[in-house]
Design an enzyme around this catalytic site. Structure first.
Site, PDB file in Angstrom:
ATOM      1  N   LYS A   1      -7.480   1.080  10.831  1.00 45.11           N
ATOM      2  CA  LYS A   1      -7.322   0.849   9.382  1.00 45.11           C
ATOM      3  C   LYS A   1      -6.841  -0.581   9.171  1.00 45.11           C
ATOM      4  O   LYS A   1      -6.029  -1.086   9.967  1.00 45.11           O
ATOM      5  CB  LYS A   1      -6.290   1.817   8.800  1.00 45.11           C
ATOM      6  CG  LYS A   1      -5.927   1.485   7.353  1.00 45.11           C
ATOM      7  CD  LYS A   1      -4.935   2.435   6.711  1.00 45.11           C
ATOM      8  CE  LYS A   1      -4.638   1.924   5.292  1.00 45.11           C
ATOM      9  NZ  LYS A   1      -3.718   2.775   4.550  1.00 45.11           N
TER      10      LYS A   1
ATOM     11  N   GLU B   1       5.937   1.143  -5.045  1.00 46.44           N
ATOM     12  CA  GLU B   1       6.267   1.559  -3.675  1.00 46.44           C
ATOM     13  C   GLU B   1       7.646   1.128  -3.200  1.00 46.44           C
ATOM     14  O   GLU B   1       7.959  -0.060  -3.129  1.00 46.44           O
ATOM     15  CB  GLU B   1       5.212   0.998  -2.709  1.00 46.44           C
ATOM     16  CG  GLU B   1       5.384   1.529  -1.305  1.00 46.44           C
ATOM     17  CD  GLU B   1       4.256   1.133  -0.367  1.00 46.44           C
ATOM     18  OE1 GLU B   1       3.233   0.592  -0.845  1.00 46.44           O
ATOM     19  OE2 GLU B   1       4.413   1.350   0.837  1.00 46.44           O
TER      20      GLU B   1
HETATM   21  C1  LIG Z   1      -2.300  -3.214  -1.192  1.00 42.15           C
HETATM   22  C2  LIG Z   1      -2.212  -2.562  -2.344  1.00 42.15           C
HETATM   23  O1  LIG Z   1      -1.987  -1.206  -2.450  1.00 42.15           O
HETATM   24  C3  LIG Z   1      -1.590  -0.421  -1.332  1.00 42.15           C
HETATM   25  C4  LIG Z   1      -0.635   0.571  -1.839  1.00 42.15           C
HETATM   26  C5  LIG Z   1      -1.055   1.730  -2.457  1.00 42.15           C
HETATM   27  C6  LIG Z   1      -2.407   2.097  -2.368  1.00 42.15           C
HETATM   28  C7  LIG Z   1      -3.275   1.401  -1.601  1.00 42.15           C
HETATM   29  C8  LIG Z   1      -4.690   1.819  -1.467  1.00 42.15           C
HETATM   30  O2  LIG Z   1      -5.054   2.850  -2.038  1.00 42.15           O
HETATM   31  O3  LIG Z   1      -5.464   1.144  -0.795  1.00 42.15           O
HETATM   32  C9  LIG Z   1      -2.844   0.239  -0.768  1.00 42.15           C
HETATM   33  O4  LIG Z   1      -2.611   0.700   0.525  1.00 42.15           O
HETATM   34  C10 LIG Z   1      -2.368  -3.231  -3.646  1.00 42.15           C
HETATM   35  O5  LIG Z   1      -2.319  -2.545  -4.661  1.00 42.15           O
HETATM   36  O6  LIG Z   1      -2.515  -4.458  -3.665  1.00 42.15           O
END
Ligand SMILES: C=C(O[C@H]1C=CC=C(C(=O)O)[C@@H]1O)C(=O)O
Length: 466
Positions: A221, A271
């Site tokens: 990932k 977060e």
């Molecule tokens: C890297 C980001 O989100 C991260 C955090 C929540 C969901 C995310 C997603 O669904 O990809 C990402 O991992 C961003 O919003 O810039």
């Protein structure tokens, strides 16, 4: 940290305060090392953002963090460190421990935010210049549902002239006791805003390259990102803009941070990286995203789709597994939610799994951030290979975006949040960042759409009429 009962500060008069500062100075003279005299005073309820707007000095650092009316803020520094490179955590730890042993605190010390806080901000990558900053602010205002505490941290050297310091604290306390003295200032209208952005095709190509690396087994990932710039007719005013952001995202952590020189960062992040309080730790896995629907029916369908999307669930599971493993390596027994649930924000919904547990053995915030950052919600799996790939594929430095910021008490408790949904502001330019997790089966078109709706939501919240 040494604490002195509030008797030493008498009835908050000048004489009592001077006696306290003389005690600090006496200690400083005994070994030639400066002390921090930290004076905590409960004040009437006020809006710490309004206070920060009015006391902030250009060129001085500040950090503001608020969620649901609980806020911490600090401005100006009495002790400050920039650290770069892989040793940045250790440098911040040594700085914090060394200054903590030289703090003498007095005043209203029973509140949760009564003492001095070390404010920290870490860029995503160790190589960014500088990649970590920690400072002990001169002024702190912290607010919970129950109380509002103002703290003054004074640097007392063997030869400091104490009277002006005491007078400054008394003046500030007088001002903090009169909340109407701090009027909140609205953000000025930006005028017409131009947009500058990377060619979206470049992002699509990065996602394809990442999928190729996943196919080859280099990573499982990786989180990729892109940027968009808003160029306004007038200068951006970060603290004023933050006011709108915290209203648009009441469930997020609204933050503003500046190292002093150069740019400011503001954002509203959903977060939390870690919180340590009352003998417990709390963190979460947040990964997997979908837009909110226009109607309740559409919203529900999108939520269901997200909860059953194989790609999003795998993207999410990497984060849960990695955080769990990191906590176990710290000797902890995390309690992990069985299934992800939906976290619905104003314009985006995410998969979220809460993770918490008992804080045993005793650990400091920095031990957690060092172990957990970057989680696969912002980096990838395996961590080092993913960070390397990000640096190869992204033709820009992320700076604080996907790094973290927060505060730590001398005893180790504290809180840090991941710098998502954030903008770097300097003059008339605000650079916004957004990204998403790429796993096997990710679709470059969908990934582009995800970053697009995240960027546009942020641009609106900053006041751009696009
Ligand atoms: C890297 C980001 O989100 C991260 C955090 C929540 C969901 C995310 C997603 O669904 O990809 C990402 O991992 C961003 O919003 O810039």
């Amino acid at each position: 940290m040494e604490t002195l009962s509030s008797h030493h500060f008498g009835s908050r008069d000048r004489k009592g305060l001077l006696a306290f500062l003389q005690y600090c100075q006496h200690q400083a003279q005994s070994d030639g090392k400066p002390r921090i005299g930290s004076i905590a005073l409960q004040v009437r309820d006020l809006d710490p953002l309004a206070v920060l707007q009015s006391i902030r000095e250009v060129g001085e650092p500040h950090l503001y963090l608020e969620r649901r009316a609980v806020s911490v803020s600090g401005a100006e520094s009495v002790a400050f460190l920039n650290a770069t490179g892989p040793e940045r955590f250790q440098a911040v730890r040594e700085f914090t421990e060394s200054w903590s042993s030289r703090i003498i605190a007095t005043g209203d010390l029973d509140g949760w935010f009564s003492g001095p806080l070390f404010f920290q901000a870490f860029a995503f990558a160790a190589g960014n210049e500088p990649s970590a900053t920690v400072f002990l602010p001169k002024w702190q205002i912290c607010r919970t549902e129950r109380e509002c505490i103002a703290v003054a941290n004074l640097l007392i050297e063997p030869e400091t002239v104490l009277e002006p310091e005491a007078d400054r604290v008394l003046r500030a306390h007088g001002a903090f006791s009169n909340p109407s003295g701090f009027a909140s200032v609205e953000a000025p209208h930006l005028g017409s805003v131009k947009i500058r952005r990377e060619d979206p095709e470049l992002y699509r190509a990065r996602v394809s390259e990442a999928l190729h690396s996943i196919g080859e087994g280099r990573v499982a990932k990786v989180v990729l990102s892109r940027w968009m710039e808003l160029i306004a007719e007038k200068d951006f005013r970060p603290l004023e803009t933050l006011r709108g952001l915290r209203e648009a995202y009441p469930d997020c952590f609204a933050f503003s941070y500046s190292r002093g020189e150069g740019a400011s960062w503001i954002g509203a992040t959903p977060e939390r990286l870690i919180q340590l309080s009352g003998g417990r730790f709390e963190t979460e896995a947040l990964a997997g995203s979908a837009p909110r629907g226009q109607s309740l029916a559409e919203d529900t369908v999108r939520g269901h789709e997200l909860l059953s999307s194989d790609k999003d669930l795998r993207e999410h599971a990497y984060v849960v597994q990695t955080i769990r493993k990191g906590l176990e390596e710290l000797g902890l027994s995390p309690e992990v939610g069985q299934h992800p649930h939906l976290l619905r924000l104003s314009n985006v919904q995410h998969l979220r799994t809460p993770i918490s547990g008992v804080l045993q053995p005793e650990r400091a915030l920095l031990d957690f951030t060092e172990r957990l950052h970057p989680t696969p919600a912002v980096g990838g799996v395996p961590r080092n290979a993913a960070v390397e790939l990000i640096q190869e594929l992204e033709p820009f430095s992320r700076g604080l975006y996907t790094g973290f910021l927060g505060w730590q008490k001398p005893g180790g408790e504290g809180e840090a949040v991941v710098a998502l949904r954030t903008a770097r502001m300097e003059g008339k330019t605000a650079r916004l960042y957004a990204g998403g997790g790429i796993v096997e089966g990710s679709d470059p078109d969908q990934e582009l759409k995800e970053t697009e709706f995240k960027l546009l939501a942020m641009a609106h919240a900053l006041g751009a009429d696009l």
